[in-house]
Structure formats: C-alpha cells, structure tokens
Design a protein around this motif. Sequence first.
Motif, PDB file in Angstrom:
ATOM      1  N   THR A 296       0.816  -1.161  -0.194  1.00 15.93           N
ATOM      2  CA  THR A 296      -0.095   0.133   0.009  1.00 15.93           C
ATOM      3  C   THR A 296       0.815   1.268  -0.005  1.00 15.93           C
ATOM      4  O   THR A 296       0.526   2.144  -0.788  1.00 15.93           O
ATOM      5  CB  THR A 296      -0.909   0.096   1.128  1.00 15.93           C
ATOM      6  N   ILE A 379      -6.552  -1.801  -5.172  1.00 22.57           N
ATOM      7  CA  ILE A 379      -6.454  -0.500  -4.593  1.00 22.57           C
ATOM      8  C   ILE A 379      -5.434   0.381  -5.650  1.00 22.57           C
ATOM      9  O   ILE A 379      -5.618   1.802  -5.441  1.00 22.57           O
ATOM     10  CB  ILE A 379      -5.467  -0.809  -3.255  1.00 22.57           C
ATOM     11  N   ASP A 434     -12.440  -2.824  -1.378  1.00 23.43           N
ATOM     12  CA  ASP A 434     -11.224  -2.420  -2.521  1.00 23.43           C
ATOM     13  C   ASP A 434     -11.608  -2.890  -3.977  1.00 23.43           C
ATOM     14  O   ASP A 434     -11.801  -2.056  -4.776  1.00 23.43           O
ATOM     15  CB  ASP A 434      -9.870  -3.257  -2.265  1.00 23.43           C
TER      16      ASP A 434
END
Length: 457
Positions: A296, A379, A434
């Motif tokens: 991330t 994402i 997501d």
Amino acid sequence: MPETINNKGTYTLESASVPIAIATLAIPTIISQIITMVYNLADTWFLGQLGDNNLVAAVTIAYPLFIGLTAIANLFGIGGGSLISSALGRKDYSLVKKLSSFCFWATIGVTAILSALFFVGSKPFMMLLGADTDTLPYVHDYLFWTFAIGGIPTVLNMLLAHLLRAVGSSKQAALGMSLGGMLNIILDPLFIFSWGLGMSIAGAALATCISNVVATCYFLFFFWKKHRKSVLSLHPGDFLCGKKAAEQVFYVGIPSALQVLLSVISNAVLNSLMSAYTSTAVAALGIVKKVDMVPTSIVQGLSNGVLPLLAYNYGSNNRKRMNLTLKYSLIICIIFTGACLACLEIFAPELVRFFINQPATIACGSSFMRLHCMAMPFISVTLLCTALFQATSQGGKALFLSLFRKGIIDVPLMILMNILIPMTGLMMVQPILDFLCASIAFIIYLSFLKKKGMSEI
C-alpha cells in the motif's frame, strides 16, 4: 526567475520522457515511503521481540490516532502541492510562494491545537481506540511522545516533503524522509531493550519523536539555504494567499485528509471489535496491518510521486502527457500488487513469525493476512484515479472515493460481517471494499474523460 523553475525538477515535469519522468519523481518518493514504512514496522518488530502481546497490541491501538497526523500533512501537503504544481505549469510563481507559505503556517497551527487537546483529555480517546486496563498505560506512553510532543515535527516532516515534490525535487524530499526513518531504526533498539535505555514502548515512541525532529530540521535548513533562489516560500509575509486559493487547498486536500481520518475511525472500530476476542487477535491484526503497509505504501508513494506530473501537465494543458503518465503508472502498480498478493498468500506464516514467534498469533495472523490481501491489486486503480482527480482539481470526485472506501459502508459492513462470521468476517471487509471502490473509480474516470473530451488511457 527562481532557480527552481529552470532546474532539473521542472525539466522532469515538462519535457522528460514519461517513463523517465515517472521514475525520477516516483522512485525517490517510493524509497522514502519504504523507509518510513520500515521504521513504522520497526516499532512493532522490536517490541515483538520482548514477547509481550500487550505491547504489540498497544502500538496497534495507538497507531490510528498517530497516523491522524498524516491527515493534516495530506490536507495541506497534497492539497497545496497539487495546486503548486498546476500553478508552475501556468508559470504563476507568485501564487506558488503564497500557497507554500500558507500550507506551512496553517499546518503548524492546526497540529498545535490537536497536540494540546491530548493533554486536556487523552483517556477517552484511547478508550475509544480500544485500549483496556492492560494496554492503556502503554498506549499513553506511545502517544505522549509521538502525538503530543512530536506532533508538529511529524507533520512538518511530511508536509515539507510534499512541497518539494510539488516542484519536482523528489530526491531532496526522499533524503529528508529517509534520514528520519533510518535514524528511527537505529534508535529503536537502543531505547527499547534493557541493554540500552530499557524504556520499552516509551523508548520506541521517543525514538520516533527524535527522528522526526531531526528530519524536520534538515528540511528547514534546506529551505533556509535555498530560500532566496527557490520558488517556494515559508516566509510569514507570504502567508495570506487570498480566500479563493485557501479554499482550493482545502477542496483538493480534504479527500486525502479525510481518507486518512476515516481510516483512523475505521481502524479504531476494527480494533474495538477485535479486542472483544483476545489480545492475540489484536496483535495478529496489528501485524497484518503492518505487513499490508508494504504494498500500500509503495503504491501510495508512486501515486504521490506522479501527482505533480499530472497536475503540472494539466495546468500547462498537455493532456496527452497527463494520460500517458496515468497509463504507465497503472500498469506498474497492477503488476507490482499482483506479485505482492501471491507472496502474501504463500508466505503468510513466515511473515507473521518474523514479528513474533507465538504459535497462536502466527496461526491467527496467517488466516487474517490471506483474507485481508485478496483484492490488493484493485487499490492501485483507486489511488491513481484519486491522484488524477486531485491533480485536476476535481476534489468532489476524489472526496466521493474517499468517503466510499472509508466512511459510508465500511463500519456498518464490519459490524454485519462480525455478526455473520465472528472475528474472521472482520478481515473480509477490506477486500470487498477495495473491489467495489476500484470499480466505481474506473467508472468515474471514464465519465471524467468524456466530459473533458479526452481519449481513454
């Protein structure tokens, strides 16, 4: 004309080939994100070596409030930074100075107020985050140094890096962030373990505080040294940039700030629901969230790195270059997150064992990790679309995506899934969101292209 306008930074934003421009801007940003992520992981890893689940659980509980500081940095750093890059594209250098000064002093004021509030009434906040009688003292020790005392340097560290990236100076931004991160990793064992100062969790927090102070001092020295030649300004005299410009900073920056704040609320609810089970479950959750930071943070780093490139070329009306930037960035992110998904699914037990060698925590954390990372590639779509909307001053679209991913349905969904599938259901919420958010982001992106009369990527 300011030196920053003629240097390599502006050449990168305006003229370098798109792949080279992405690499030049994104790689230093990603490196700084990785080092920042590593020193966040370091607290958990070093404390995990003490073999006390309460310490790991306390860092997990405290972390949402600590990262709330990131919301302030994103509000002024990404909001102001994207406007600065766009203003550079239009050659409006006066506005750049006013915006950078406004963001700097407004950040200090807002952070000082929040840090002061911690001294007034910290216990209710900590209990809301999920602290109990076992973890409350540890949570307080951690937040005292990282939030109350270290709040301003922590936020300024991130803000000044955003401002430098906005004018194409990614290397200088990465150096400052990396300096703080590496120092934190060095100080952690010295402050935590009995062979050093033996301060346990307070030592981890103090190491983080000192590291952010040093990094902020580096940035301030850099700005002081370059202030006569730089297009950026921290001078109080440039603070007032006008009502319209200030409103634009908030309009563009609020989605990023809100995304972090909503993540804090979401994590607090998740911690609270998980704490109803065992400290082992909370510790396992904390480790999973830390590991999830790796992909991330890298995708976020790339998104933050290319945001100035998107904004500059939008401001200079070079839409083809802007679209190519988004296309290449998306391809890179999807390939990377796909590889990370495979690794996390295969090596989940080994990754949890790296943090703490407790059989129950390893079993619980492995199960959590495999569920939590299922929709990881999606994402990339959400973060890059959000960066595009912020770069093009489409704050409403970015705000909607932030609210959808964290705010509209995640808390109700967590409560529902916890009822349907106790404990395990909590870890299924994020992959569901997501997938849904990426689908919606792509639809909004296509609508944006149609409205602007641009071709698809």
